[in-house]
Design a protein around this motif. Sequence first.
Motif, PDB file in Angstrom:
ATOM      1  N   CYS A  44      -6.374   1.140   4.859  1.00  0.00           N
ATOM      2  CA  CYS A  44      -6.222   0.146   3.775  1.00  0.00           C
ATOM      3  C   CYS A  44      -7.363   0.286   2.762  1.00  0.00           C
ATOM      4  N   PHE A  46      -8.451  -1.731   0.689  1.00  0.00           N
ATOM      5  CA  PHE A  46      -9.170  -2.986   0.442  1.00  0.00           C
ATOM      6  C   PHE A  46      -9.988  -3.446   1.656  1.00  0.00           C
ATOM      7  N   CYS A  47      -9.895  -2.729   2.786  1.00  0.00           N
ATOM      8  CA  CYS A  47     -10.675  -3.120   3.955  1.00  0.00           C
ATOM      9  C   CYS A  47     -12.132  -2.646   3.826  1.00  0.00           C
ATOM     10  N   HIS A 111      -8.323  -8.306   6.766  1.00  0.00           N
ATOM     11  CA  HIS A 111      -6.977  -7.831   6.407  1.00  0.00           C
ATOM     12  C   HIS A 111      -5.864  -8.790   6.841  1.00  0.00           C
ATOM     13  N   HIS A 162      -3.142  -6.345   2.406  1.00  0.00           N
ATOM     14  CA  HIS A 162      -4.471  -6.986   2.354  1.00  0.00           C
ATOM     15  C   HIS A 162      -4.484  -8.064   1.257  1.00  0.00           C
TER      16      HIS A 162
END
Length: 332
Positions: A44, A46-47, A111, A162
């Motif tokens: 991911c 955005f993690c 997440h 996310h």
Amino acid sequence: MPELRHNILTNQWVIIATERAKRPEEFGKKNKEGKVIPSFVQTCPFCPGNEKLTPPETFVVPGPKGWQVRVTPNKFAALSYQGERKRFIQGIRRTITGVGIHEVMIETPDHSKTTALLADSEVTTVLKTYLDRFAFASADSRVAQVVIFKNHGEAAGTSLEHPHSQLIGTPVITSQLRERLIGSLRHYDEYGECIFCRLLEVELKEEARLVCQTPHFVSLVQYAALTPFSMLIMPRRHMACYSEINDAELADLAHNLRVTLAKLYHGLNNPDFNYVVRTAPIENRGVKYYHWYISIIPRLTRTAGFELGSGMFINVSLPEEDAKFLRGIKVD
Ligand SMILES: [Zn+2]
Ligand SMILES: [Zn+2]
């Protein structure tokens, strides 16, 4: 017999299909019950730890995992950061260079969370981030309108799980916002009142469509909701522009938004939804005729040919029953 209701804010007619109406709880049946979402996903972008997968950040709120909220330009931006705004008119064709701002606001490092599951203080941080980025985008001389929105779930148009919201600053003001500004100005001139303040006064008196009341905000199902469970969160104090909100109101909005979304989350099994901050542009701060609000649109039904062909909607639920159902869902 079905009833046609007029939506005074969007100037659209809605057929409230009483005979086809479903019970409120039926709208939650097909949603994501039992789906387990991990707190961290290796792939991911955005993690935490994957920051290099996005463009460099433009704004950060520090937190225990490095950051609590992180803002970056959208990697697949709809508009270009570089270049000048230029308008071309050739015959009946009008064109403007596609410049503007498109940012992603990552709301939490976790997440698995969604607004309904965050702490009020975390939602406050997200809403403060909106304020900062709204001011930033509004200060760009090429930007005429700033839209802040959230897409939650596939039916709401997101491919990334996310939790995040987006901001798009466009080089034109859209006809939708312009017509709403003009419509509310006309109402102000004719009746000497803000149409939104009046709407809120009527709803508070009738009570039937109210969902959550806090000291500074009220969430409610619209009288002429275009789709099932379509809601507004309105500030009690008259304010035209989101940038006029004060700290106490921001914290209260965070609580109201979180509770309202948690009622949807628990009542209808985490349905897909969009929300949008509907605000006057920053140069219209302080005007008496417009009143900003948030609209929440759960994606429980599909828009089909009739809606496309007419601009009229068919709502297969009763707004009063939707509101009653949500009032009955207890959340902390
Ligand atoms: Zn993630
Ligand atoms: Zn007002």
